[in-house]
Scaffold this motif. Structure first.
Motif, PDB file in Angstrom:
ATOM      1  N   LYS A  52       0.812  -1.225   0.000  1.00  0.00           N
ATOM      2  CA  LYS A  52       0.000   0.000   0.000  1.00  0.00           C
ATOM      3  C   LYS A  52       0.844   1.275   0.000  1.00  0.00           C
ATOM      4  N   LEU A  53       2.147   1.138   0.172  1.00  0.00           N
ATOM      5  CA  LEU A  53       3.029   2.309   0.242  1.00  0.00           C
ATOM      6  C   LEU A  53       3.429   2.781  -1.149  1.00  0.00           C
ATOM      7  N   ALA A  54       3.554   4.081  -1.301  1.00  0.00           N
ATOM      8  CA  ALA A  54       4.053   4.659  -2.548  1.00  0.00           C
ATOM      9  C   ALA A  54       5.555   4.395  -2.636  1.00  0.00           C
ATOM     10  N   MET A  55       6.110   4.487  -3.847  1.00  0.00           N
ATOM     11  CA  MET A  55       7.543   4.242  -4.030  1.00  0.00           C
ATOM     12  C   MET A  55       8.374   5.203  -3.187  1.00  0.00           C
ATOM     13  N   GLN A  56       7.931   6.434  -3.055  1.00  0.00           N
ATOM     14  CA  GLN A  56       8.659   7.410  -2.243  1.00  0.00           C
ATOM     15  C   GLN A  56       8.707   6.940  -0.787  1.00  0.00           C
ATOM     16  N   LEU A  60       8.455   3.805   0.214  1.00  0.00           N
ATOM     17  CA  LEU A  60       9.317   2.624   0.272  1.00  0.00           C
ATOM     18  C   LEU A  60      10.785   3.034   0.356  1.00  0.00           C
ATOM     19  N   ALA A  61      11.197   3.995  -0.470  1.00  0.00           N
ATOM     20  CA  ALA A  61      12.588   4.452  -0.456  1.00  0.00           C
ATOM     21  C   ALA A  61      12.947   5.062   0.896  1.00  0.00           C
ATOM     22  N   THR A  62      12.053   5.860   1.449  1.00  0.00           N
ATOM     23  CA  THR A  62      12.292   6.460   2.762  1.00  0.00           C
ATOM     24  C   THR A  62      12.353   5.374   3.834  1.00  0.00           C
ATOM     25  N   GLY A  63      11.447   4.412   3.756  1.00  0.00           N
ATOM     26  CA  GLY A  63      11.448   3.301   4.711  1.00  0.00           C
ATOM     27  C   GLY A  63      12.724   2.475   4.645  1.00  0.00           C
ATOM     28  N   LEU A  64      13.242   2.274   3.433  1.00  0.00           N
ATOM     29  CA  LEU A  64      14.508   1.551   3.285  1.00  0.00           C
ATOM     30  C   LEU A  64      15.634   2.287   4.003  1.00  0.00           C
ATOM     31  N   ALA A  65      15.701   3.597   3.805  1.00  0.00           N
ATOM     32  CA  ALA A  65      16.755   4.392   4.449  1.00  0.00           C
ATOM     33  C   ALA A  65      16.610   4.375   5.972  1.00  0.00           C
ATOM     34  N   VAL A  66      15.380   4.451   6.461  1.00  0.00           N
ATOM     35  CA  VAL A  66      15.147   4.416   7.908  1.00  0.00           C
ATOM     36  C   VAL A  66      15.526   3.048   8.475  1.00  0.00           C
ATOM     37  N   ALA A  67      15.157   1.968   7.781  1.00  0.00           N
ATOM     38  CA  ALA A  67      15.503   0.628   8.254  1.00  0.00           C
ATOM     39  C   ALA A  67      17.016   0.428   8.296  1.00  0.00           C
ATOM     40  N   LEU A  68      17.717   0.905   7.269  1.00  0.00           N
ATOM     41  CA  LEU A  68      19.173   0.777   7.245  1.00  0.00           C
ATOM     42  C   LEU A  68      19.820   1.592   8.359  1.00  0.00           C
ATOM     43  N   SER A  69      19.323   2.803   8.579  1.00  0.00           N
ATOM     44  CA  SER A  69      19.860   3.640   9.657  1.00  0.00           C
ATOM     45  C   SER A  69      19.578   3.009  11.018  1.00  0.00           C
ATOM     46  N   GLY A  70      18.390   2.460  11.174  1.00  0.00           N
ATOM     47  CA  GLY A  70      18.057   1.757  12.418  1.00  0.00           C
ATOM     48  C   GLY A  70      18.953   0.549  12.641  1.00  0.00           C
ATOM     49  N   GLY A  71      19.270  -0.158  11.558  1.00  0.00           N
ATOM     50  CA  GLY A  71      20.185  -1.283  11.676  1.00  0.00           C
ATOM     51  C   GLY A  71      21.570  -0.839  12.116  1.00  0.00           C
ATOM     52  N   ARG A  90      12.100   8.721  -5.948  1.00  0.00           N
ATOM     53  CA  ARG A  90      11.727   9.477  -4.752  1.00  0.00           C
ATOM     54  C   ARG A  90      10.477  10.308  -4.965  1.00  0.00           C
ATOM     55  N   SER A  91      10.166  10.650  -6.211  1.00  0.00           N
ATOM     56  CA  SER A  91       9.043  11.544  -6.461  1.00  0.00           C
ATOM     57  C   SER A  91       7.692  10.844  -6.398  1.00  0.00           C
ATOM     58  N   GLY A  92       7.694   9.528  -6.288  1.00  0.00           N
ATOM     59  CA  GLY A  92       6.427   8.798  -6.254  1.00  0.00           C
ATOM     60  C   GLY A  92       5.814   8.674  -7.629  1.00  0.00           C
ATOM     61  N   ALA A  93       6.646   8.712  -8.672  1.00  0.00           N
ATOM     62  CA  ALA A  93       6.136   8.586 -10.041  1.00  0.00           C
ATOM     63  C   ALA A  93       5.417   7.259 -10.209  1.00  0.00           C
ATOM     64  N   ARG A  94       4.416   7.265 -11.068  1.00  0.00           N
ATOM     65  CA  ARG A  94       3.612   6.071 -11.290  1.00  0.00           C
ATOM     66  C   ARG A  94       4.452   5.002 -11.971  1.00  0.00           C
ATOM     67  N   VAL A  95       4.333   3.774 -11.464  1.00  0.00           N
ATOM     68  CA  VAL A  95       5.018   2.649 -12.079  1.00  0.00           C
ATOM     69  C   VAL A  95       3.990   1.762 -12.751  1.00  0.00           C
ATOM     70  N   ARG A  96       4.474   0.828 -13.524  1.00  0.00           N
ATOM     71  CA  ARG A  96       3.561  -0.060 -14.231  1.00  0.00           C
ATOM     72  C   ARG A  96       2.768  -0.923 -13.265  1.00  0.00           C
ATOM     73  N   LYS A  97       1.715  -1.537 -13.752  1.00  0.00           N
ATOM     74  CA  LYS A  97       0.805  -2.290 -12.907  1.00  0.00           C
ATOM     75  C   LYS A  97       1.472  -3.521 -12.310  1.00  0.00           C
ATOM     76  N   THR A  98       1.003  -3.910 -11.125  1.00  0.00           N
ATOM     77  CA  THR A  98       1.487  -5.114 -10.463  1.00  0.00           C
ATOM     78  C   THR A  98       0.560  -6.268 -10.787  1.00  0.00           C
ATOM     79  N   CYS A  99       0.961  -7.458 -10.375  1.00  0.00           N
ATOM     80  CA  CYS A  99       0.110  -8.628 -10.565  1.00  0.00           C
ATOM     81  C   CYS A  99      -1.226  -8.455  -9.828  1.00  0.00           C
TER      82      CYS A  99
END
Length: 172
Positions: free
Chosen positions: A23-27, A29-40, A158-167
């Motif tokens: 349910k998360l936007a790509m932006q 997800l990218a922010t969450g990745l950085a937070v998870a890595l910093s938390g690690g 990072r901008s949350g640009a639309r990506v192609r459809k998922t399964c």
């Protein structure tokens, strides 16, 4: 921290993050990745401090937090990779019965096993030169470098640009 409790922290983080990752936007997800890595990285630092100050509870808490951060990173990374390797934009172009996310998931699982082996090899090699604390600090620093690289991704991610459809977006 290691063993069953570390695996439980990793599993719970994977499960909890997996429930919201789609349910998360790509932006996000990218922010969450950085937070998870910093938390690690911070949790590995608490392992070093707990060991240095002879506080086993702090070291154990750091290991548990490190496993949880790894689980969040793996789940968000899998979601981001699956979206970037999406099916064609038109539902007609997607082959029946093939879900690109499943293929990406299998590849990421294999990469995780290879990464685990490489990480163990790096630990053994680094330990000879840097000792316990130095090895953990090198791994923490590498997590911060990866977090910085994640934040430096191209603006389209990072901008949350639309990506192609998922399964999940396509009726098969």
């Amino acid at each position: 921290g290691e063993g069953p409790s570390g695996s439980a922290a990793l599993g719970l983080a994977l499960l909890g993050t997996g429930l919201i990752a789609d349910k998360l936007a790509m932006q996000s997800l990218a922010t969450g990745l950085a937070v998870a890595l910093s938390g690690g990285a911070l949790s590995l630092r608490s392992v070093v401090l707990g060991r240095r100050l002879l506080l086993p509870a702090l070291a154990s808490a750091g290991l548990l937090a490190s496993h949880a951060a790894c689980g969040v990173f793996l789940c968000l990374g899998a979601a981001a990779a699956a979206r970037l390797a999406m099916a064609p934009a038109s539902p007609e172009a997607m082959p029946r019965g093939l879900c690109h996310e499943a293929v990406v998931s299998a590849v990421l699982g294999g990469a995780m096993l290879v990464g685990d082996g490489l990480g163990m090899s790096a630990q053994l090699a680094l330990h000879r030169s840097f000792g316990h604390e130095g090895t953990i600090s090198v791994f923490a620093a590498s997590l911060l470098v990866l977090a910085a690289a994640t934040l430096a991704l191209p603006a389209w991610l990072r901008s949350g640009a639309r990506v192609r459809k998922t399964c999940h977006d396509v009726s098969v």
